[in-house]
Design an enzyme around this catalytic site. Structure first.
Site, PDB file in Angstrom:
ATOM      1  N   SER A 261       0.835  -1.201   0.000  1.00  0.00           N
ATOM      2  CA  SER A 261       0.000   0.000   0.000  1.00  0.00           C
ATOM      3  C   SER A 261       0.873   1.256   0.000  1.00  0.00           C
ATOM      4  O   SER A 261       2.065   1.202   0.285  1.00  0.00           O
ATOM      5  CB  SER A 261      -0.886   0.000   1.242  1.00  0.00           C
ATOM      6  N   LYS A 262       0.215   2.373  -0.291  1.00  0.00           N
ATOM      7  CA  LYS A 262       0.879   3.677  -0.223  1.00  0.00           C
ATOM      8  C   LYS A 262       1.462   3.877   1.165  1.00  0.00           C
ATOM      9  O   LYS A 262       2.516   4.461   1.327  1.00  0.00           O
ATOM     10  CB  LYS A 262      -0.169   4.785  -0.455  1.00  0.00           C
ATOM     11  N   ARG A 263       0.715   3.414   2.142  1.00  0.00           N
ATOM     12  CA  ARG A 263       1.158   3.588   3.531  1.00  0.00           C
ATOM     13  C   ARG A 263       2.485   2.872   3.786  1.00  0.00           C
ATOM     14  O   ARG A 263       3.358   3.392   4.459  1.00  0.00           O
ATOM     15  CB  ARG A 263       0.079   3.089   4.501  1.00  0.00           C
ATOM     16  N   GLY A 265       4.828   2.376   1.655  1.00  0.00           N
ATOM     17  CA  GLY A 265       5.875   3.189   1.043  1.00  0.00           C
ATOM     18  C   GLY A 265       6.253   4.358   1.938  1.00  0.00           C
ATOM     19  O   GLY A 265       7.429   4.615   2.194  1.00  0.00           O
ATOM     20  N   ALA A 266       5.223   5.048   2.442  1.00  0.00           N
ATOM     21  CA  ALA A 266       5.488   6.222   3.284  1.00  0.00           C
ATOM     22  C   ALA A 266       6.213   5.803   4.557  1.00  0.00           C
ATOM     23  O   ALA A 266       7.142   6.457   5.007  1.00  0.00           O
ATOM     24  CB  ALA A 266       4.175   6.920   3.605  1.00  0.00           C
TER      25      ALA A 266
END
Ligand code: GLU
Length: 504
Positions: A261-263, A265-266
């Site tokens: 998920s994007k999360r 990556g962050a």
């Protein structure tokens, strides 16, 4: 039969790794079979439309070198390729389904739908469906008389068209990756086909367009498996079963904890989108592989291997080699784990593999954007050759190459200070004078001078090399220090030593 595949994104935001991999597998399959790769924009859900998202998709595909043959931009014989521009053609198919008894008009208001959910909600069934158990009790063409329906339609009463899912039927299809997949229709989520605004839902539009665009193979993420039975029934009910594309549902890409998920990556500091994306509605920014410093060659290569291999240990493939080797039957069923360290390995390998002149085209704009003025392409290529082994990402060249173009602005003084003595200062003062008098400016001559002078000063040359590096480069990195001196030139070398010496 000529192969026609499609990538059918909804323009709702950035393009995730998984999305680009779907593009890639479509592209490879099409090229492998000498077929056609279609890009269709699925924008029927106007509430999810995001300005800029379509342009972004095209930019990502261009960056990866995966150009479609037909698309809203490339044209083609089966356009328009944007579903919102095809709006008018879907209604007649939805109405055909009603006429044949496979779909029905539903006139329920939002309040009536809420009422139905409330009445039927139980602990086991928290979000009740508009299914065969309730549909006869609602306001639709299954429960109303023909003349009531006719009146409501004539009065332009807001309505949708819903598929009439069979109560208990087994439907199945053969997935190119997963083999036979079966569904019990009574357990499948019931779908609307045509919305009150006259727009089709994805489910109707995908079937109609895959048919009209003569798609032979449809590859998409495994999150679409639960919708497949609805699509299967629509192909059958519209009488197009023999033209149905062969499907393959691609495995999920997994992150450190479940679906990537994007999360993730962050949290872990790695990109999950192809290119930087800023959501215009929320200003949320998501990092992209391109801006992080990945080569498209490496990005495409690593994506291909996320869920596929050619049965050998080979990991490095050019796009052309992938086209030759790709085979949908070798795509794995299970989720493919994304490993950022491995992704960087691919980039490093590609950085070593690429022609210097090609690599320069990627690096030069990055240097320029960081304020480094490159006057001479040949000089830059020489520098790239010298430092590319030390770089994992294209952005690493900013640090690894900048001191060849400009004096450092910061010096790692702390690396030198603990062992710094007055004699070293004297050494460098006299060394600059000797350098000034040096006739042949090359690394061997500079090194010899340095060593002789160190011996005469009674200091180990090893003790002096790090200070010299810090003076010329600013930090503890870079290739052989005498080579750096040779390349930046006599005047610059002397200048950098003299200017930084007082700092130590
Ligand atoms: N529009 C769908 C999406 O956004 C496409 C799914 C399909 O390929 O059938 O992923």
């Amino acid at each position: 039969m000529s192969v026609r595949v499609r990538f059918a994104p909804s323009p709702t935001g950035g393009l995730h790794l998984g999305g680009v991999r779907t593009v890639l597998y479509n592209y490879l399959f099409a090229r492998h079979h000498g077929g056609t790769f279609v890009l269709r924009i699925e924008d029927t859900d106007q509430s999810r439309f995001v300005p800029g998202a379509e342009e972004y998709i095209f930019d990502c595909l261009s960056w990866c070198g995966l150009e479609p043959d037909e698309s809203p931009r490339h044209g083609g014989a089966y356009g328009p390729y944007r579903q919102s521009e095809r709006k008018e053609l879907y209604r007649k198919y939805a109405e055909t389904l009603v006429t044949r008894g496979y779909a029905y008009y539903a006139f329920d208001t939002p309040a009536e739908l809420e009422q139905m959910r409330e009445t039927n909600r139980t602990a086991e069934n928290p979000s009740p469906q508009y299914d065969h158990t309730v549909r006869k009790k609602m306001r639709n063409s299954l429960s109303l008389t023909d003349s009531e329906v006719k009146d409501l339609l004539e009065q332009n009463t807001p309505h949708v068209i819903r598929i009439k899912m069979p109560e208990h039927e087994i439907v199945s299809f053969n997935d190119m990756i997963r083999g036979t997949i079966q569904y019990e229709t009574g357990l499948v989520d019931v779908k609307v086909l045509l919305k009150a605004d006259g727009m089709p839902t994805y489910h109707l539009a995908v079937v109609v367009d895959d048919y009209l665009m003569k798609i032979t193979h449809a590859f998409r993420g495994e999150e679409w498996l639960p919708s497949a039975p609805v699509h299967l029934l629509l192909w059958k009910y519209l009488g197009w079963e023999s033209d149905m594309p062969q499907w393959a549902h691609l495995p999920l890409i997994l992150g450190p904890s479940g679906k990537l998920s994007k999360r993730d990556g962050a949290k872990h500091g790695f990109p999950v989108y192809a290119m930087n994306w800023t959501d215009p509605r929320t200003s949320e920014h998501t990092e992209g592989f391109k801006e992080k410093g990945f080569l498209p060659e490496a990005f495409v290569n690593l994506l291909a291997l996320l869920g596929w291999n050619n049965g050998t240990e080979q990991e490095l493939f050019s796009l052309e080699q992938l086209v030759n080797a790709f085979d949908m039957e070798r795509v794995h069923k299970g989720g493919a784990r994304f490993d950022y360290e491995k992704a960087k390995w691919f980039n490093h390998e590609w950085m070593k593999k690429l022609q210097i002149s090609d690599l320069r085209l990627y690096i030069e704009p990055i240097l320029t954007a960081n304020g480094i003025v490159v006057k001479d392409a040949a000089y830059l290529e020489h520098i790239i050759e010298l430092v590319r082994e030390r770089c994992t990402l294209l952005t690493d060249f900013v640090q690894q190459a900048s001191y060849f173009f400009q004096a450092p602005q910061q010096w790692d003084v702390e690396a030198v200070k603990p062992k710094w003595i007055e004699e070293k200062k004297v050494f460098f003062e006299t060394f600059t004078e000797q350098l000034n008098a040096l006739a042949n400016w090359n690394m061997e001559a500079i090194e010899e001078l340095f060593k002789n002078h160190a011996a005469a000063s009674n200091i180990k040359p090893g003790e002096l090399q790090l200070p010299l590096r810090i003076m010329l480069v600013g930090g503890k990195y870079g290739p052989a220090v005498f080579q750096i001196a040779e390349l930046i030139g006599k005047e610059e070398t002397i200048d950098r030593i003299s200017k930084s010496l007082p700092l130590f």
